[in-house]
Design an enzyme around this catalytic site. Structure first.
Site, PDB file in Angstrom:
ATOM      1  N   LYS A  99       0.841  -1.211   0.000  1.00 19.76           N
ATOM      2  CA  LYS A  99       0.000   0.000   0.000  1.00 19.76           C
ATOM      3  C   LYS A  99       0.872   1.256   0.000  1.00 19.76           C
ATOM      4  O   LYS A  99       2.083   1.187   0.260  1.00 19.76           O
ATOM      5  CB  LYS A  99      -0.956  -0.005   1.186  1.00 19.76           C
ATOM      6  CG  LYS A  99      -0.301  -0.109   2.547  1.00 19.76           C
ATOM      7  CD  LYS A  99      -1.405  -0.110   3.586  1.00 19.76           C
ATOM      8  CE  LYS A  99      -1.033  -0.004   5.018  1.00 19.76           C
ATOM      9  NZ  LYS A  99       0.185  -0.295   5.592  1.00 19.76           N
ATOM     10  N   LYS A 127      10.015   8.983  -1.353  1.00 17.85           N
ATOM     11  CA  LYS A 127       9.821   9.977  -2.427  1.00 17.85           C
ATOM     12  C   LYS A 127      10.074   9.347  -3.798  1.00 17.85           C
ATOM     13  O   LYS A 127       9.377   9.659  -4.756  1.00 17.85           O
ATOM     14  CB  LYS A 127      10.792  11.155  -2.240  1.00 17.85           C
ATOM     15  CG  LYS A 127      10.420  12.058  -1.091  1.00 17.85           C
ATOM     16  CD  LYS A 127      11.342  13.236  -0.987  1.00 17.85           C
ATOM     17  CE  LYS A 127      12.687  12.907  -0.388  1.00 17.85           C
ATOM     18  NZ  LYS A 127      12.644  12.406   0.999  1.00 17.85           N
TER      19      LYS A 127
HETATM   20  N1  LIG Z   1       4.481   2.554   0.261  1.00 21.31           N
HETATM   21  C1  LIG Z   1       5.555   2.051   0.825  1.00 21.31           C
HETATM   22  N2  LIG Z   1       5.445   1.044   1.733  1.00 21.31           N
HETATM   23  C2  LIG Z   1       6.546   0.520   2.337  1.00 21.31           C
HETATM   24  N3  LIG Z   1       7.806   0.892   2.057  1.00 21.31           N
HETATM   25  C3  LIG Z   1       7.967   1.886   1.170  1.00 21.31           C
HETATM   26  C4  LIG Z   1       6.871   2.520   0.503  1.00 21.31           C
HETATM   27  N4  LIG Z   1       7.355   3.468  -0.320  1.00 21.31           N
HETATM   28  C5  LIG Z   1       8.688   3.431  -0.191  1.00 21.31           C
HETATM   29  N5  LIG Z   1       9.058   2.504   0.698  1.00 21.31           N
HETATM   30  C6  LIG Z   1      10.417   2.156   1.124  1.00 21.31           C
HETATM   31  O1  LIG Z   1      10.950   3.243   1.888  1.00 21.31           O
HETATM   32  C7  LIG Z   1      12.355   3.286   1.731  1.00 21.31           C
HETATM   33  C8  LIG Z   1      12.807   4.690   1.442  1.00 21.31           C
HETATM   34  O2  LIG Z   1      12.373   5.103   0.175  1.00 21.31           O
HETATM   35  P1  LIG Z   1      13.124   6.258  -0.632  1.00 21.31           P
HETATM   36  O3  LIG Z   1      14.551   5.911  -0.830  1.00 21.31           O
HETATM   37  O4  LIG Z   1      12.314   6.565  -1.817  1.00 21.31           O
HETATM   38  O5  LIG Z   1      13.022   7.421   0.430  1.00 21.31           O
HETATM   39  P2  LIG Z   1      13.328   8.929   0.206  1.00 21.31           P
HETATM   40  O6  LIG Z   1      12.140   9.658   0.713  1.00 21.31           O
HETATM   41  O7  LIG Z   1      13.734   9.173  -1.196  1.00 21.31           O
HETATM   42  O8  LIG Z   1      14.529   9.126   1.207  1.00 21.31           O
HETATM   43  P3  LIG Z   1      15.798  10.106   1.085  1.00 21.31           P
HETATM   44  O9  LIG Z   1      15.317  11.460   1.483  1.00 21.31           O
HETATM   45  O10 LIG Z   1      16.773   9.525   2.053  1.00 21.31           O
HETATM   46  O11 LIG Z   1      16.278  10.039  -0.327  1.00 21.31           O
HETATM   47  C9  LIG Z   1      12.679   2.319   0.599  1.00 21.31           C
HETATM   48  O12 LIG Z   1      13.174   1.127   1.186  1.00 21.31           O
HETATM   49  C10 LIG Z   1      11.366   2.024  -0.055  1.00 21.31           C
HETATM   50  O13 LIG Z   1      11.290   0.744  -0.622  1.00 21.31           O
END
Ligand SMILES: Nc1ncnc2c1ncn2[C@@H]1O[C@H](COP(=O)(O)OP(=O)(O)OP(=O)(O)O)[C@@H](O)[C@H]1O
Length: 641
Positions: A99, A127
Site C-alpha cells: 500500500k 519519495k
Molecule cells: N508505500 C511504501 N510502503 C513501504 N515501504 C515503502 C513505501 N514506499 C517506499 N518505501 C520504502 O521506503 C524506503 C525509502 O524510500 P526512498 O529511498 O524513496 O526514500 P526517500 O524519501 O527518497 O529518502 P531520502 O530522502 O533519504 O532520499 C525504501 O526502502 C522504499 O522501498
C-alpha cells in the site's frame, strides 16, 4: 564641581545603558511579533481549509490558480483514475509494496495528471516511488536529475533488483554506453524508463539537449524529476552553478510535468527553486515533518565516559539491532570504531577517505547484518536505504537542525520504533563552529542546533518544527522525546552574577592582550589557569557542567561571540565579548537560564546499562516527572551558590 561632573557622567552612563537595554527588549519584542504574526497567518490558512495533516499549497504566484485545498487532496488520493489500476498492479508486482504511504498516491496521481509538483517528504518516506511508479506507467522515459553519481548508482541498483530498466549518463559513462543511451532516448520502444543525469550534464552536453529536444517532439519525454530539489537554491548560487541553469528544461519542454523532491526545503527555498526551475504554478505537497516512530533524546557528553555510555547502549538497549554512530571527523570514525570493537561490538568505520570498494564492503556487511554498527561521518548518507535501523547515535552534534533531522531520519524507515540520541559535548561546539566558518549562515544554524541540545523545557519536535515552518502541538509528540517523556527536570536560575564574573574573565584577558579559547575560559574561571590570572579572577564554585552550560548560554544569547583566528593549517576559536556584554554593567539587568539538575556519573552508567531492550531508557539519569513535580520545578527561580 568635579564631583558634580562625575555624578552627571555616571548618571548619563547608567541612562545610556538602560536605553540600550530597552532597545534590546524592543528588538526582542519585534522579533516575537514577527514570529507570532507568521504563526497566526499559518493558523488562519489552516482554518480556511488548507489541508492540516498534509499541507499542500498553490504556487506563490496564485491567485491565478486556486490554492490546493483539502478537497483537492482528497480527489487526488482516489484510485479511480484511468491509470489507477496499472499503478496499483505495478506497486505490488514491480516494487513489491502492498500500500501507499501518506501523500504517495496523491503525488503520483498529480504527476500522472500532468501537474508540476514539489514534494516535501521526510527522509526515508518513499519519495522515489512518486516518480518511479509514474515512469513505469507512462510512454517514453523520465529524466531524473540527481546531485551525486553515487546516489544515481544506488538508485539504479535498487531499480535493477526490481527489474526496472534505468540508465545513467555521467562523466564515467563509456562512449559505447553513451551512444546506446542517446539512441534509446528517441527509440519508440523505450528500452529504458528512467534516465539519471547530473545537473552539469544537462547544462553542458549539447548532444543530450538535442536528443531531449527530439524525444520531446516525439512525445517520449514523459516527465522530469529533480531529486534533492533544494540543491537548486542551496547550491545553485555558489559551488554547483549548473543547478541554476536547469530552468532551461521547463523553458524548452513546457508541456512535460516536473516533479521536485526534497526532505528539507523551507517555503523560501522552494520559492527560490520554483524561480530557478522556471515552473509556473507548482502544487506543493508537504508531508508532515513528524516521524512518529522516532524517539529523540539528548545526553550530555562526558568525553571520558562517552564511549562507555554508547557501548552500554549498543550492548544493552540495542542488542543485536542495527544502527549508525555519527562522528565529526574521519579520524573520529576510525578511533570510535576501534574503541567500540575493543568492547566486543561489531563496528566498522565509514568515511569519504576510504577506497570505494572498502566503503561498499562496509555498507554491504552492515546491510546484511554481518556488522552491527557503522561509525560514520556524514559521508554515510544519501542513498543509504536500510529499513531496520533501530538507532542513530550522534557522538558529536550535527552542524544544523536540518542536518540532524536528515541524519537521524535514517532510523526507523520500516516505521518500527527507533531512537535518535545525540551526545552534546561542550568542546564539539567549537570544532564544528570552525568547520562551518566559511558558510554564510553556518554559525546561526549551528546555534539553532546547540539550542536544540541545550533546551530543557520544550518538546524536541517543537524545536524542529520551527525549521520546517510547521505549527506544532506538543501533545502529538506522544512522549516520543526525552522532554515530553521524562518531564522538565530543571531549575530556573538567576545567573546574572555568574555572567558578570565570567565576562570579566574574558575582559581581563583582553586587557592583557590575551585571547582565550572556551576551554581556557572554563579553566580560568574554575581557578585552573596560570597563577597570575588566578590572583585577579573571581574563581567560581560551580561544577564543570554548570560552567560550560553558562558559557554556552551566554554565547547563544550574544553576551559572548566567536573570535576566529586563521592560520594556514587551522582555524582557532576564541571567545570575545558579544554585543550584549555591556548590558551586564547595568545593575538592573538580569539573566536567567534553565539548568539541568546535576546527576552523578555513577547514576548515568547504571541507568544506561540497565536499559536493555527498551526504547524508553533514561541515559542521562533524568528523573521522570509527575505533573506536580514538573510545575514546581519549572517555576522555581534560584540563584546558584
Ligand atoms: N508505500 C511504501 N510502503 C513501504 N515501504 C515503502 C513505501 N514506499 C517506499 N518505501 C520504502 O521506503 C524506503 C525509502 O524510500 P526512498 O529511498 O524513496 O526514500 P526517500 O524519501 O527518497 O529518502 P531520502 O530522502 O533519504 O532520499 C525504501 O526502502 C522504499 O522501498
Amino acid at each position: 564641581m568635579a564631583n558634580r561632573t562625575d555624578d552627571a557622567q555616571a548618571e548619563l552612563d547608567s541612562v545610556e545603558a538602560e536605553l540600550e537595554m530597552v532597545e534590546l527588549q524592543i528588538s526582542e519584542l519585534l522579533e516575537k511579533q514577527t514570529k507570532l504574526n507568521s504563526r497566526k497567518n499559518k493558523l488562519l490558512k489552516n482554518l480556511e481549509g488548507a489541508c492540516s495533516s498534509a499541507q499542500p499549497s498553490g504556487s506563490s504566484k496564485a491567485p491565478k490558480q486556486a490554492p490546493f485545498s483539502k478537497q483537492d487532496l482528497k480527489h487526488y488520493e482516489k484510485s479511480d483514475f484511468s491509470w489507477s489500476k496499472e499503478v496499483q498492479t505495478k506497486l505490488s508486482s514491480v516494487f513489491q509494496l502492498s500500500k501507499f504511504r501518506p501523500l504517495q498516491q496523491a503525488a503520483i496521481n498529480l504527476s500522472m495528471s500532468g501537474k508540476d509538483l514539489f514534494l516535501v517528504m521526510p527522509t526515508g518516506r518513499g519519495k522515489s516511488l512518486c516518480y518511479q511508479l509514474p515512469a513505469l506507467c507512462s510512454k517514453g522515459f523520465t529524466l531524473v536529475i540527481a546531485p551525486l553519481v553515487s546516489l544515481m548508482e544506488d538508485q539504479l541498483m535498487s531499480l535493477k533488483s526490481n527489474n526496472v530498466s534505468a540508465v545513467t549518463l555521467n562523466a564515467s559513462s563509456t562512449k559505447e554506453d553513451s551512444k546506446q543511451v542517446l539512441a534509446g532516448m528517441i527509440d519508440t520502444n523505450s528500452p529504458f524508463k528512467l534516465l539519471y543525469v547530473t545537473p552539469e550534464k544537462v547544462a553542458k552536453s549539447k548532444l543530450l539537449m538535442s536528443k531531449l529536444e527530439k524525444a520531446y517532439n516525439m512525445g517520449l519525454l514523459a516527465r522530469i524529476a529533480v531529486d534533492e530539489v533544494h540543491c537548486c537554491s542551496q547550491w545553485g548560487h555558489d559551488f554547483r552553478p549548473d543547478y541554476k541553469l536547469l530552468g532551461i528544461l521547463k523553458r524548452q519542454f513546457p508541456n512535460v510535468p516536473l516533479v521536485g523532491l526534497t526532505a528539507t526545503a523551507t517555503s523560501n527555498v522552494l520559492k527560490d527553486c520554483q524561480k530557478i526551475l522556471c515552473v509556473q504554478e507548482p502544487i506543493t505537497l508537504t508531508a508532515p515533518f513528524n516521524r512518529p516512530n522516532l524517539y529523540y533524546e539528548v545526553c550530555f557528553k562526558d568525553n571520558v565516559d562517552c564511549i562507555d555510555q554508547i557501548a552500554a547502549l549498543i550492548r544493552g538497549r540495542y542488542k543485536n539491532q542495527s544502527g549508525i554512530v555519527y562522528v565529526f571527523s574521519q579520524k573520529d570514525a576510525e578511533v570510535v570504531a576501534t574503541d567500540l570493537q575493543k568492547k566486543d561490538i561489531l563496528a566498522q568505520p565509514y568515511h569519504a577517505n576510504m577506497e570505494p570498494a572498502d566503503k561498499s564492503l562496509v555498507h554491504q556487511r552492515w546491510s546484511s547484518k554481518k556488522i552491527q554498527v557503522v561509525v560514520a561521518t556524514v559521508a554515510f548518507g544519501m542513498g543509504i536505504d536500510k529499513a531496520d535501523v533501530r538507532f542513530v547515535i550522534h557522538h558529536t552534534i550535527s552542524k544544523s537542525i536540518e542536518n540532524y533531522y536528515q541524519e537521524s531520519g535514517r532510523a526507523g524507515r520500516d516505521d518500527g520504533p527507533a531512537d535518535c540520541i545525540v551526545f552534546f559535548g561542550f568542546m564539539d561546539i567549537f570544532r564544528i563552529s570552525t568547520m562551518v566558518v566559511m558558510e554564510n549562515t553556518g554559525q546561526q544554524k549551528l546555534k539553532n542546533m546547540i539550542a536544540y541540545c541545550q533546551n530543557l523545557d520544550r518538546c524536541r519536535r517543537a524545536m524542529m518544527a520551527i525549521h520546517f515552518d510547521e505549527v506544532w502541538n506538543d501533545k502529538e509528540c506522544n512522549q516520543m522525546c526525552d522532554i515530553c517523556r521524562h518531564g522538565n527536570d530543571y531549575i530556573t536560575m538567576d545567573i546574572t552574577q555568574h555572567a558578570r564574573d565570567v565576562v570579566e574573565v574574558v575582559e581581563m584577558a583582553g586587557s592583557m592582550d590575551e585571547k582565550l579559547t572556551p576551554l581556557k575560559v572554563c579553566d580560568a574561571w574554575m581557578g585552573k589557569g596560570p597563577a597570575k590570572r588566578r590572583k585577579t579572577i573571581k574563581v567560581t564554585s560551580l561544577s564543570r557542567l554548570e560552567v560550560e552550560s553558562i558559557i554556552i548560554h551566554l554565547l547563544l544569547h550574544g553576551y559572548f561571540s566567536e573570535d576566529f583566528s586563521f592560520t594556514p593549517y587551522t582555524t582557532y576559536f576564541y571567545l570575545k565579548l558579544g554585543p550584549k556584554a555591556s548590558l551586564l554593567k547595568n545593575g538592573s539587568h538580569s539573566i536567567t537560564m534553565k539548568m539541568r539538575r546535576v546527576v552523578s556519573p555513577a547514576t548515568v552508567k547504571k541507568v544506561s546499562e540497565s536499559a536493555g531492550g527498551k526504547s524508553s531508557a533514561k541515559v542521562e539519569g533524568k528523573r521522570p516527572a509527575d505533573s506536580d513535580n514538573k510545575k514546581s520545578v519549572a517555576k522555581k527561580v534560584k540563584t546558584l551558590p
